[in-house]
Motif scaffolding. Structure first.
Motif, PDB file in Angstrom:
ATOM      1  N   GLY A  33      42.870  48.306  46.295  1.00 56.24           N
ATOM      2  CA  GLY A  33      42.789  47.721  44.967  1.00 56.24           C
ATOM      3  C   GLY A  33      44.124  47.557  44.287  1.00 56.24           C
ATOM      4  N   LEU A  34      44.060  47.439  42.973  1.00 59.15           N
ATOM      5  CA  LEU A  34      45.256  47.257  42.165  1.00 59.15           C
ATOM      6  C   LEU A  34      44.970  47.863  40.800  1.00 59.15           C
ATOM      7  CD1 LEU A  34      47.296  43.950  42.192  1.00 59.15           C
ATOM      8  CD2 LEU A  34      47.246  45.444  40.200  1.00 59.15           C
ATOM      9  N   PRO A  35      45.755  48.845  40.362  1.00 59.62           N
ATOM     10  CA  PRO A  35      45.458  49.544  39.108  1.00 59.62           C
ATOM     11  C   PRO A  35      45.761  48.693  37.883  1.00 59.62           C
ATOM     12  CG  PRO A  35      47.505  50.356  40.061  1.00 59.62           C
ATOM     13  CD  PRO A  35      46.929  49.403  41.052  1.00 59.62           C
ATOM     14  N   GLY A  36      45.138  49.059  36.780  1.00 59.62           N
ATOM     15  CA  GLY A  36      45.322  48.379  35.500  1.00 59.62           C
ATOM     16  C   GLY A  36      44.130  48.694  34.609  1.00 59.62           C
ATOM     17  N   ILE A  37      44.144  48.182  33.384  1.00 61.82           N
ATOM     18  CA  ILE A  37      43.054  48.451  32.439  1.00 61.82           C
ATOM     19  C   ILE A  37      41.760  47.814  32.962  1.00 61.82           C
ATOM     20  CG2 ILE A  37      42.230  48.001  30.085  1.00 61.82           C
ATOM     21  CD1 ILE A  37      45.200  47.962  29.213  1.00 61.82           C
ATOM     22  N   PHE A  56      47.688  47.471  46.111  1.00 66.22           N
ATOM     23  CA  PHE A  56      48.252  46.203  46.557  1.00 66.22           C
ATOM     24  C   PHE A  56      49.056  45.520  45.449  1.00 66.22           C
ATOM     25  CE2 PHE A  56      45.326  47.061  49.846  1.00 66.22           C
ATOM     26  CZ  PHE A  56      45.536  46.199  50.912  1.00 66.22           C
ATOM     27  N   ARG A  57      49.617  44.357  45.780  1.00 66.85           N
ATOM     28  CA  ARG A  57      50.341  43.551  44.817  1.00 66.85           C
ATOM     29  C   ARG A  57      49.502  42.403  44.275  1.00 66.85           C
ATOM     30  NH1 ARG A  57      55.819  45.131  44.958  1.00 66.85           N
ATOM     31  NH2 ARG A  57      55.908  43.881  43.053  1.00 66.85           N
ATOM     32  N   HIS A  58      48.364  42.125  44.920  1.00 64.11           N
ATOM     33  CA  HIS A  58      47.460  41.062  44.460  1.00 64.11           C
ATOM     34  C   HIS A  58      46.050  41.410  44.913  1.00 64.11           C
ATOM     35  CE1 HIS A  58      45.610  37.100  43.927  1.00 64.11           C
ATOM     36  NE2 HIS A  58      46.659  36.738  43.222  1.00 64.11           N
ATOM     37  N   GLU A  59      45.085  41.223  44.011  1.00 61.32           N
ATOM     38  CA  GLU A  59      43.717  41.669  44.290  1.00 61.32           C
ATOM     39  C   GLU A  59      43.062  40.923  45.461  1.00 61.32           C
ATOM     40  OE1 GLU A  59      44.401  42.393  39.848  1.00 61.32           O
ATOM     41  OE2 GLU A  59      44.755  40.736  41.250  1.00 61.32           O
ATOM     42  N   LEU A  80      38.791  47.510  44.454  1.00 69.71           N
ATOM     43  CA  LEU A  80      38.735  47.899  43.043  1.00 69.71           C
ATOM     44  C   LEU A  80      39.703  47.034  42.247  1.00 69.71           C
ATOM     45  CD1 LEU A  80      37.733  50.080  40.928  1.00 69.71           C
ATOM     46  CD2 LEU A  80      39.824  51.337  41.511  1.00 69.71           C
ATOM     47  N   THR A  81      39.199  46.379  41.192  1.00 69.08           N
ATOM     48  CA  THR A  81      40.077  45.529  40.387  1.00 69.08           C
ATOM     49  C   THR A  81      39.879  45.777  38.899  1.00 69.08           C
ATOM     50  OG1 THR A  81      38.671  43.596  39.883  1.00 69.08           O
ATOM     51  CG2 THR A  81      39.627  43.700  42.106  1.00 69.08           C
ATOM     52  N   VAL A  82      40.824  45.255  38.144  1.00 68.83           N
ATOM     53  CA  VAL A  82      40.714  45.215  36.689  1.00 68.83           C
ATOM     54  C   VAL A  82      39.752  44.090  36.306  1.00 68.83           C
ATOM     55  CG1 VAL A  82      43.049  46.090  36.446  1.00 68.83           C
ATOM     56  CG2 VAL A  82      42.671  43.620  36.400  1.00 68.83           C
ATOM     57  N   SER A  83      39.595  43.880  35.023  1.00 68.61           N
ATOM     58  CA  SER A  83      38.640  42.886  34.531  1.00 68.61           C
ATOM     59  C   SER A  83      39.199  41.464  34.599  1.00 68.61           C
ATOM     60  CB  SER A  83      38.250  43.231  33.081  1.00 68.61           C
ATOM     61  OG  SER A  83      39.414  43.510  32.314  1.00 68.61           O
ATOM     62  N   ALA A  84      38.315  40.505  34.398  1.00 67.63           N
ATOM     63  CA  ALA A  84      38.577  39.063  34.260  1.00 67.63           C
ATOM     64  C   ALA A  84      39.535  38.490  35.316  1.00 67.63           C
ATOM     65  CB  ALA A  84      39.000  38.742  32.841  1.00 67.63           C
ATOM     66  N   LEU A  88      38.524  37.899  39.178  1.00 66.12           N
ATOM     67  CA  LEU A  88      38.492  36.574  39.796  1.00 66.12           C
ATOM     68  C   LEU A  88      39.335  36.532  41.064  1.00 66.12           C
ATOM     69  CD1 LEU A  88      38.699  34.250  36.649  1.00 66.12           C
ATOM     70  CD2 LEU A  88      36.725  34.576  38.159  1.00 66.12           C
ATOM     71  N   ASN A  89      40.464  37.215  41.054  1.00 60.71           N
ATOM     72  CA  ASN A  89      41.285  37.273  42.268  1.00 60.71           C
ATOM     73  C   ASN A  89      40.517  37.943  43.408  1.00 60.71           C
ATOM     74  OD1 ASN A  89      43.452  36.057  40.994  1.00 60.71           O
ATOM     75  ND2 ASN A  89      44.509  37.973  40.526  1.00 60.71           N
TER      76      ASN A  89
END
Length: 571
Positions: A33-37, A56-59, A80-84, A88-89
């Motif tokens: 995944g990629l961390p973030g809010i 990763f560097r891109h979802e 695992l990704t952040v929202s929106a 989409l990525n």
């Protein structure tokens, strides 16, 4: 007893920990995944709980990794990704996983329902569940911490049961911080029992299939990546060998039996498709990759098809299936083997001899082209060198994408073990390379060789930093011919470069240097072979810039016929 805070902590749990506990309870120990809010703290907690979290560097690349992890392990890979935007990525990879029948779960944090539903403009506001539904096998949202266990259980079962595919799991930000008693939380978790139950074929269907096969004069078996996913390797080999029928592996089924097996018809593909009279499909679909089972690819000889697939709707998708066998691959193959008995008649020697003669003739014609040591290299010289490396290291995993790079490598490089070849799959999508390579290295610990076209590499090339950061045993070879298809196109109407041309003389190898990996510039097949062998021996992240003649390469590789043509001529 300690502080009041520590006493409370032992008595309660929250959404963060319940998601982690639910994953671990079901044997899932890796997240891509990629961390973030709103999931940054979740990634830290998962790591602290002993899970492997590959950031990763891109979802989209993380999603491609999760999909391939699912293909290799039969457990849903987790992205695992952040929202929106992050969701989409990841969604592109989820749709690709569904198309390819790879089990994967995309877990995305999301904005709060009450604000999304009234469209009040929350941070990264989006109705993610509604967007995901048409693009995956199933989609669920969890609103209450007490439902995390059952929500994840549903996602796991949906991903791996029947025809595997992608599942979306929506977790709004508020869910993670919800608190409940630790005892109730533990009781709310669900360990999924028999998530992909066997589906036994009907005895009448098995008999019908064997009757059709027995009546054949020129039979053919086609193995698809569904057969590779099934991990019924010994049974499939026994079926092929007991039948004596020539077999044709689709690209990700290569290695189920070695490509050098005497029954392998890979080097006589055109002949066996045209001339066969009965074709048994095992985990393969009659889609565009097999010309939909009709047209000039299949010749004029009347065909009867036997199809083994877990999805009933796949039957008759393009042509009539004379003998559908519905069930999981392992159960179907076992039933067919049992039904064949002890004295199954071999196919006519006239047929098997003709296939062998054509195969041997094509192999002999190709051999000299693979031995050249030109500089700059052509595809055949470069792939000839890599072919030898894979032969000497059959346990290594090959990742392959591009146009010409993909098409030619698929035919030139023999595979010897199952699930060792990972490529673009059913959609033919570019950009799977680095995600697949990372997943293969993480899941198996084996050395990985990624053979990339320079255009294909560009979609996920920044993940070279990820490979270096996690010190993965991945060797990336970029076939650099200065452009898409080839680097010699010219813009005749202006000063901008042609749309298919890249920077001349690019040095992709310096990307590895930038991140502490090993970069090598190779200009001959001998230099390429030496560099790859050193990389595979040392296991250090390596990126090799393989200089290919810009003039070699054809439009879209072998699928140029899919390009629409203009009827207008320049005046």
């Amino acid at each position: 007893m300690g502080t009041v805070e520590s006493q409370i902590a032992t008595q309660v749990t929250d959404g963060f920990h319940l998601v982690i506990d639910a994953l671990k309870l079901n044997g899932i120990d890796t997240i891509f995944g990629l961390p973030g809010i709103p999931i940054t703290d979740f990634t830290r907690m998962a790591q602290a709980a002993g899970m492997r979290v590959i950031s990763f560097r891109h979802e989209q690349n993380a999603g491609n990794a999760a999909a391939i992890a699912g293909f290799m392990t039969q457990k849903p890979g987790i992205c695992l990704t952040v929202s929106a935007p992050g969701f989409l990525n990841g969604l592109t990879a989820l749709a690709n996983a569904t198309t390819n029948c790879f089990p994967m779960i995309l877990i995305s944090g999301s904005s709060e329902r009450e604000i999304v539903d009234l469209q009040q403009g929350d941070y990264e506001e989006m109705d993610q569940l509604a967007i995901a539904k048409p693009l995956c096998k199933a989609a669920y949202r969890v609103l209450h911490a007490a439902d995390i266990g059952i929500g994840l259980a549903r996602a796991i079962r949906a991903a791996v049961s029947g025809r595997p595919g992608g599942v979306y799991l929506d977790l709004p930000a508020k869910l993670f911080g919800q608190v409940m008693s630790a005892d109730a939380g533990a009781k709310s978790l669900v360990k999924v029992i028999d998530p992909a139950p066997a589906q036994i074929p009907a005895p009448a269907a098995v008999k019908r299939a064997l009757d059709v096969l027995k009546g054949s004069k020129r039979p053919l078996i086609i193995l698809g990546k569904g057969a590779a996913y099934a991990q019924a390797d010994e049974a499939i080999r026994a079926l092929v060998e007991k039948s004596g029928v020539p077999f044709l592996p689709m690209s990700m089924a290569k290695g189920l039996l070695p490509d050098t097996h005497p029954q392998c018809a890979g080097a006589a593909r055109s002949t066996v498709l045209k001339d066969s009279d009965v074709v048994m499909l095992i985990g393969a679909r009659l889609n565009w990759l097999l010309s939909h089972g009709k047209g000039k690819t299949w010749g004029d000889a009347p065909k009867k098809f036997i199809q083994i697939d877990i999805e009933p709707k796949e039957m008759d998708s393009n042509v009539e299936i004379a003998a559908p066998v519905v069930g999981d691959i392992g159960s179907c193959v076992a039933a067919l083997l049992d039904g064949m008995g002890g004295n199954w008649p071999a196919p006519p020697a006239e047929w098997t001899g003709a296939v062998k003669a054509k195969r041997d003739d094509n192999v002999a014609k190709m051999a000299p082209r693979l031995m050249n040591n030109k500089s700059p290299m052509d595809y055949h010289g470069a792939l000839g060198a890599l072919r030898t490396i894979v032969k000497e290291r059959p346990d290594a995993i090959l990742v392959n994408e591009g146009a010409n790079t993909l098409d030619l490598a698929r035919g030139i490089i023999d595979m010897y073990q199952p699930r060792k070849r990972l490529d673009v799959g059913t959609w033919g999508v570019m950009g799977i390379g680095m995600g697949s390579a990372i997943a293969a290295a993480v899941e198996t610990g084996k050395p990985v060789l990624a053979i990339e076209g320079d255009s294909a590499f560009g979609f996920s090339g920044m993940e070279v930093e990820t490979i270096c950061r996690y010190r993965l045993p991945v060797c990336v070879v970029v076939f650099n011919n200065d452009g898409i298809y080839r680097g010699t196109d010219v813009n005749s109407a202006g000063s901008d470069p042609a749309t298919t041309v890249f920077v001349k003389g690019s040095r992709y190898d310096k990307m590895a240097d930038a991140f502490g990996g090993i970069g090598v510039n190779a200009t001959t097949p001998d230099e390429l072979k030496r560099a790859v062998n050193e990389a595979m021996d040392c296991g250090k992240p390596t990126l090799i810039n393989a200089v290919i003649d810009p003039a070699v390469g054809s439009e879209s590789g072998r699928i140029g016929n899919l390009n629409p043509q203009s009827v207008l001529r320049k005046k």
